[in-house]
Design an enzyme around this catalytic site. Structure first.
Site, PDB file in Angstrom:
ATOM      1  N   ASP A 120       0.806  -1.221   0.000  1.00 53.20           N
ATOM      2  CA  ASP A 120       0.000   0.000   0.000  1.00 53.20           C
ATOM      3  C   ASP A 120       0.837   1.267   0.000  1.00 53.20           C
ATOM      4  OD1 ASP A 120       0.820  -0.649   2.589  1.00 53.20           O
ATOM      5  OD2 ASP A 120      -0.970   0.146   3.556  1.00 53.20           O
TER       6      ASP A 120
ATOM      7  N   HIS B  46       7.978  -0.581  12.914  1.00 49.19           N
ATOM      8  CA  HIS B  46       6.920  -1.314  12.222  1.00 49.19           C
ATOM      9  C   HIS B  46       7.320  -2.788  12.134  1.00 49.19           C
ATOM     10  CE1 HIS B  46       3.367  -1.806   9.913  1.00 49.19           C
ATOM     11  NE2 HIS B  46       3.926  -1.845   8.710  1.00 49.19           N
TER      12      HIS B  46
END
Length: 305
Positions: free
Chosen positions: A65, A138
């Protein structure tokens, strides 16, 4: 002056009225794109801004994304007869990832230069901007970006005349260049006052709150930050997948003493982020809910009305 536009503010998957995450920054005839999710070039056309001046594309990380829109974007640039080199900045492995994506767009009329970030932080001087990448937290290696535009001191023509500096050299000195004429050397400090406050923009998505974000965002004119979830019951998801709650983003903005924050990178389930605004502005009054096409013109302090 910097022109900023949040092209897409969706995370994970595009929605009918929300493209995936991407930001564009325009300065002095050049543009820097951060992330290139699916639909980025459509979002750019909807905004009416040109992709032709884009000289740099920065990637936070290699989840789809944030980078899957790149092949189509490169093809559009190539079909527009671009010949100028394009610089890509991103985590280690960038050249390999881009090479794989280029299987579907192999023939381009311009050179692609890949600059891979090394270490927890790295600074690039490009397009008249200072671009600083800083590592965040992350599930894969991921970076935030701070873009800074410095501003030199004000030019003093009286000092230039008193120093006997020929008029034809004033412009170069004003730009910060040193001029040598015969045995004379003219330096910018002879005619410029102290440096003035510049502009600073910080962008981060796909991360838990980290000290690196607060440190790099400190004093930013605009802080664009992930607000993946707003619902309290989604905190477990945020922890497991290393994303950020909207109220955590507001706390970062408050602690970093930024001027304004835009939320971005919403979960597909977050259809109305505005419902959390009262709570968020109680933490940080300068909070705004980002939306596709949202833009701002950042001016130097003495240019503001």
């Amino acid at each position: 002056m910097l022109d900023i536009c949040l092209l897409g503010c969706g995370g994970m998957m595009p929605l009918p009225h929300r493209w995936l995450t991407s930001l564009i920054v325009r300065y002095n005839g050049s543009s820097v794109l951060i992330d290139c999710g699916e639909g980025t070039q459509i979002a750019l056309k909807e905004k009416g801004w040109s992709f032709k001046p884009i000289d740099v594309i920065c990637f936070t990380h290699f989840h789809g994304d944030h980078i899957a829109g790149l092949p189509g974007f490169l093809m559009t640039m190539g079909n527009a007869d671009r010949t100028e080199p394009l610089t890509l900045i991103g985590p280690k492995g960038l050249e390999r990832v881009v090479g794989c994506l280029r299987v579907i767009c192999p023939d381009l009329p311009f050179e692609i230069r890949c600059l891979e970030i090394s270490g927890p932080q790295q600074t690039f001087e490009i397009c008249g901007l200072r671009i600083r990448a800083f590592k965040v937290n992350h599930t894969v290696v991921c970076y935030g970006y701070t873009l800074e535009l410095d501003r030199g001191g004000r030019f003093d023509p009286v000092r230039a005349k008193e120093a006997g500096i020929p008029l034809q050299y004033w412009k170069k000195l004003q730009k910060g260049e040193t001029v040598t004429e015969g045995g004379a050397v003219y330096t910018p400090d002879m005619v410029l006052g102290p440096p003035r406050k510049g502009l600073k923009v910080t962008y981060t998505t796909d991360t838990r709150p980290t000290a690196s974000i607060a440190e790099n965002a400190e004093g930013s004119d605009l802080f664009i930050c992930e607000g993946m979830y707003g619902e309290a019951e989604k905190k477990k998801n945020a922890l497991e997948n290393r994303h950020m709650m909207c109220n955590e983003a507001a706390k970062l903005a408050r602690d970093a003493q930024v001027k304004e924050m835009w939320l971005t990178h919403y979960s597909p389930s977050m259809t109305r982020p505005e419902q959390y605004l009262d709570e968020l502005r109680g933490i940080f009054p300068g909070t705004k809910c980002g939306r596709d096409g949202m833009s701002a013109e950042l001016l130097f302090e003495d240019e503001k009305e």
